[in-house]
Motif scaffolding. Structure first.
Motif, PDB file in Angstrom:
ATOM      1  N   SER A   1      38.678  63.126 -53.075  1.00  0.00           N
ATOM      2  CA  SER A   1      37.546  62.499 -52.602  1.00  0.00           C
ATOM      3  C   SER A   1      35.929  63.163 -53.176  1.00  0.00           C
ATOM      4  O   SER A   1      35.196  62.628 -53.176  1.00  0.00           O
ATOM      5  N   GLY A   2      36.191  64.514 -53.052  1.00  0.00           N
ATOM      6  CA  GLY A   2      35.078  65.555 -53.423  1.00  0.00           C
ATOM      7  C   GLY A   2      34.609  65.288 -54.795  1.00  0.00           C
ATOM      8  O   GLY A   2      33.258  65.053 -55.137  1.00  0.00           O
ATOM      9  N   ASP A   3      35.491  65.009 -55.723  1.00  0.00           N
ATOM     10  CA  ASP A   3      35.002  64.670 -56.980  1.00  0.00           C
ATOM     11  C   ASP A   3      34.447  63.581 -57.182  1.00  0.00           C
ATOM     12  O   ASP A   3      33.460  63.416 -57.896  1.00  0.00           O
ATOM     13  N   THR A   4      34.460  62.429 -56.317  1.00  0.00           N
ATOM     14  CA  THR A   4      33.814  61.200 -56.636  1.00  0.00           C
ATOM     15  C   THR A   4      32.468  61.444 -56.043  1.00  0.00           C
ATOM     16  O   THR A   4      31.754  60.766 -56.243  1.00  0.00           O
ATOM     17  N   TYR A   5      32.262  62.134 -54.900  1.00  0.00           N
ATOM     18  CA  TYR A   5      31.117  62.643 -54.331  1.00  0.00           C
ATOM     19  C   TYR A   5      30.192  62.943 -55.400  1.00  0.00           C
ATOM     20  O   TYR A   5      28.978  62.722 -55.519  1.00  0.00           O
ATOM     21  N   LEU A   6      30.705  64.242 -56.316  1.00  0.00           N
ATOM     22  CA  LEU A   6      30.082  64.738 -57.162  1.00  0.00           C
ATOM     23  C   LEU A   6      29.616  63.547 -58.324  1.00  0.00           C
ATOM     24  O   LEU A   6      28.478  63.830 -58.906  1.00  0.00           O
ATOM     25  N   LEU A   7      30.362  62.933 -58.694  1.00  0.00           N
ATOM     26  CA  LEU A   7      30.285  61.890 -59.808  1.00  0.00           C
ATOM     27  C   LEU A   7      29.186  60.824 -59.239  1.00  0.00           C
ATOM     28  O   LEU A   7      27.973  60.712 -59.897  1.00  0.00           O
ATOM     29  N   GLY A   8      28.825  60.557 -57.999  1.00  0.00           N
ATOM     30  CA  GLY A   8      27.994  59.889 -57.393  1.00  0.00           C
ATOM     31  C   GLY A   8      26.711  60.535 -57.366  1.00  0.00           C
ATOM     32  O   GLY A   8      25.386  59.997 -57.688  1.00  0.00           O
ATOM     33  N   ALA A   9      26.867  61.827 -57.074  1.00  0.00           N
ATOM     34  CA  ALA A   9      25.449  62.727 -57.052  1.00  0.00           C
ATOM     35  C   ALA A   9      24.962  62.720 -58.669  1.00  0.00           C
ATOM     36  O   ALA A   9      23.787  62.686 -58.816  1.00  0.00           O
ATOM     37  N   ALA A  10      25.933  63.109 -59.448  1.00  0.00           N
ATOM     38  CA  ALA A  10      25.308  63.227 -60.799  1.00  0.00           C
ATOM     39  C   ALA A  10      24.752  61.709 -61.460  1.00  0.00           C
ATOM     40  O   ALA A  10      23.918  61.808 -62.152  1.00  0.00           O
ATOM     41  N   LEU A  11      25.423  60.626 -60.827  1.00  0.00           N
ATOM     42  CA  LEU A  11      25.191  59.379 -61.348  1.00  0.00           C
ATOM     43  C   LEU A  11      23.724  59.008 -60.972  1.00  0.00           C
ATOM     44  O   LEU A  11      22.633  58.688 -61.497  1.00  0.00           O
ATOM     45  N   SER A  12      23.370  59.457 -59.456  1.00  0.00           N
ATOM     46  CA  SER A  12      22.022  59.533 -58.899  1.00  0.00           C
ATOM     47  C   SER A  12      21.034  60.053 -59.998  1.00  0.00           C
ATOM     48  O   SER A  12      19.961  59.628 -60.158  1.00  0.00           O
ATOM     49  N   LYS A  13      21.317  61.608 -60.314  1.00  0.00           N
ATOM     50  CA  LYS A  13      20.423  62.479 -61.087  1.00  0.00           C
ATOM     51  C   LYS A  13      20.232  61.572 -62.554  1.00  0.00           C
ATOM     52  O   LYS A  13      18.936  61.600 -63.096  1.00  0.00           O
ATOM     53  N   ALA A  14      21.111  61.067 -63.057  1.00  0.00           N
ATOM     54  CA  ALA A  14      21.171  60.412 -64.422  1.00  0.00           C
ATOM     55  C   ALA A  14      20.190  59.126 -64.428  1.00  0.00           C
ATOM     56  O   ALA A  14      19.284  58.759 -65.353  1.00  0.00           O
ATOM     57  N   ILE A  15      20.291  58.490 -63.343  1.00  0.00           N
ATOM     58  CA  ILE A  15      19.479  56.968 -63.294  1.00  0.00           C
ATOM     59  C   ILE A  15      18.050  57.186 -62.616  1.00  0.00           C
ATOM     60  O   ILE A  15      17.385  56.365 -62.708  1.00  0.00           O
ATOM     61  N   GLY A  16      17.971  58.291 -61.972  1.00  0.00           N
ATOM     62  CA  GLY A  16      16.811  58.528 -61.306  1.00  0.00           C
ATOM     63  C   GLY A  16      16.465  57.642 -60.220  1.00  0.00           C
ATOM     64  O   GLY A  16      15.140  57.433 -59.634  1.00  0.00           O
ATOM     65  N   THR A  17      17.409  57.281 -59.393  1.00  0.00           N
ATOM     66  CA  THR A  17      17.249  56.362 -58.377  1.00  0.00           C
ATOM     67  C   THR A  17      18.431  56.568 -57.239  1.00  0.00           C
ATOM     68  O   THR A  17      19.527  57.206 -57.544  1.00  0.00           O
ATOM     69  N   THR A  18      18.591  55.670 -56.350  1.00  0.00           N
ATOM     70  CA  THR A  18      19.671  55.803 -55.417  1.00  0.00           C
ATOM     71  C   THR A  18      20.687  55.005 -55.925  1.00  0.00           C
ATOM     72  O   THR A  18      20.538  53.930 -56.433  1.00  0.00           O
ATOM     73  N   LEU A  19      22.059  55.333 -55.534  1.00  0.00           N
ATOM     74  CA  LEU A  19      23.146  54.434 -55.769  1.00  0.00           C
ATOM     75  C   LEU A  19      22.915  53.055 -55.156  1.00  0.00           C
ATOM     76  O   LEU A  19      23.365  52.078 -55.810  1.00  0.00           O
TER      77      LEU A  19
END
Length: 392
Positions: free
Chosen positions: A221-239
């Protein structure tokens, strides 16, 4: 002047007032059965959260004749209520070819109540990754995680890509045992309960490597936390805001949903314990069955759902009776894409049949299950098979 007129402000502040007792958030993954149906309805009171806003007009869900289920074994009428009672099910929704053919609630769940997604939200966050690729915010799944989270340079996640996170093949050592209060997943959960800023990232950076990235499947489950955190950085906004803008509002979800957060105003948890109503689980399934197209406008890259449903790894038994492989955060079997979550949460998509089966549960944790308890997950699979047979 009476005595009541001269109460000090300190005395007044200590007066007995009504309060609501909540289950302990740090025990979320191993709550007793009498607490589960309540806790799973009030996740936003247990953890920090951020709202996923719906639009002004929900997508209508046409209704067809109620599905008549007959047990294949003896031809008798299938008792949906008895199935729900026996398996601690709180909600069932079946949508076939865009029409609701079965919708049931139990254990106090109401139509407007948001129920915990548990890990089914992993599969939904994966669709946000597809949206980010379509928008050009992510160029390739083979980009290094540390491009977005440089804090992980030098850790076991150095050399891990976004694709590795999507397929649970980071190679990082991890214990996902919910019944073990000292496991990695429960240390992660306790950090969320205590709302520790940066706590999850610190935990993930402390882990060691077990396998080379991309070689071995290990659910984390930690892997998907990191995926979401990386996605937030990529899109420049909140999930939450991205989900609202790209999917929740355009797809006509009925009610606001939410992502839980690491801490107040912190990073969303992309892989667990979000909350939404039963019918919006179904509407999300319709979005996937429509190949990520809403009112003629493409949200996901063409072919993204197909790519998501390609087997990446064979999964070890026992995951579920009908599941054989894992794709991009979706579990895969014979003709089915499944989003699976702890304690009985499940969204099954049968793309060929245009069939969605959502089953929400409060399966008792192992410590509270009676001796020789039956296998609830297998019974849910049998129910879903019965539904699939009935509509074909």
């Amino acid at each position: 002047m009476g005595r009541s007129d001269v109460l000090s402000s300190d005395t007044a502040a200590s007066l007995s007032l009504p309060r609501h007792h909540l289950p302990r958030a740090e025990e979320f993954l191993y709550l007793p059965p009498w607490a589960q149906p309540y806790a799973y309805r009030v996740v936003d009171k247990l953890f920090a959260h951020r709202t996923i806003r719906c639009g002004p007009q929900p997508r209508s869900l046409p209704r067809g004749p109620e599905l008549s289920l007959r047990d294949i074994a003896d031809g008798s009428e299938f008792d949906v209520g008895a199935f729900m009672d026996r398996n601690a099910m709180v909600g069932i929704l079946v949508i076939h070819r865009g029409r609701v053919v079965l919708e049931r609630y139990a254990l106090g769940l109401q139509e407007h109540d948001r129920w915990s997604t548990m890990s089914t939200v992993k599969s939904m966050t994966t669709m946000l990754v597809g949206a980010a690729i379509h928008d050009g915010a992510i160029k390739s799944l083979d980009e290094a995680l540390t491009r977005y989270l440089p804090e992980l340079k030098g850790s076991a996640y150095d050399g891990v890509t976004l694709r590795h996170l999507l397929t649970m093949s980071s190679g990082v050592r991890w214990n996902e045992n919910y019944a073990d209060s000292t496991s990695d997943v429960n240390r992660y959960s306790k950090s969320l309960a205590n709302r520790v800023p940066g706590g999850v990232l610190k935990l993930m950076a402390s882990l060691t490597r077990a396998h080379a990235p991309g070689t071995t499947f290990l659910y984390n489950s930690g892997d998907t936390y990191l995926l979401g955190a990386a996605l937030s950085k990529a899109i420049g906004t909140t999930l939450a805001d991205y989900m609202s803008e790209r999917i929740w509002q355009p797809a006509g979800m009925e009610r606001d949903a939410f992502y839980t957060l690491e801490n107040e105003d912190g990073q969303e948890i992309g892989g667990s314990r979000a909350g939404m109503i039963l019918r919006d689980f179904g509407r999300f399934g319709l979005f996937v069955l429509d190949d990520g197209v809403i009112d003629g406008r493409r949200v996901l890259p063409e072919g993204w759902v197909d790519e998501t449903a390609k087997p990446a790894f064979e999964v070890p038994a026992p995951s579920a009776a009908d599941i054989t492989h894992y794709g991009y955060s979706w579990w895969l079997g014979d003709g089915v894409m499944s989003a699976l979550g702890h304690a009985g949460q499940r969204v099954d998509l049968f793309r060929k049949e245009q069939l969605i089966v959502v089953t929400l549960g409060a399966f008792p944790e192992p410590a509270y299950a009676p001796p020789n308890d039956h296998h609830r997950r297998d019974e849910v699979v049998a129910f879903t098979r019965l539904v699939r047979t009935a509509v074909t």
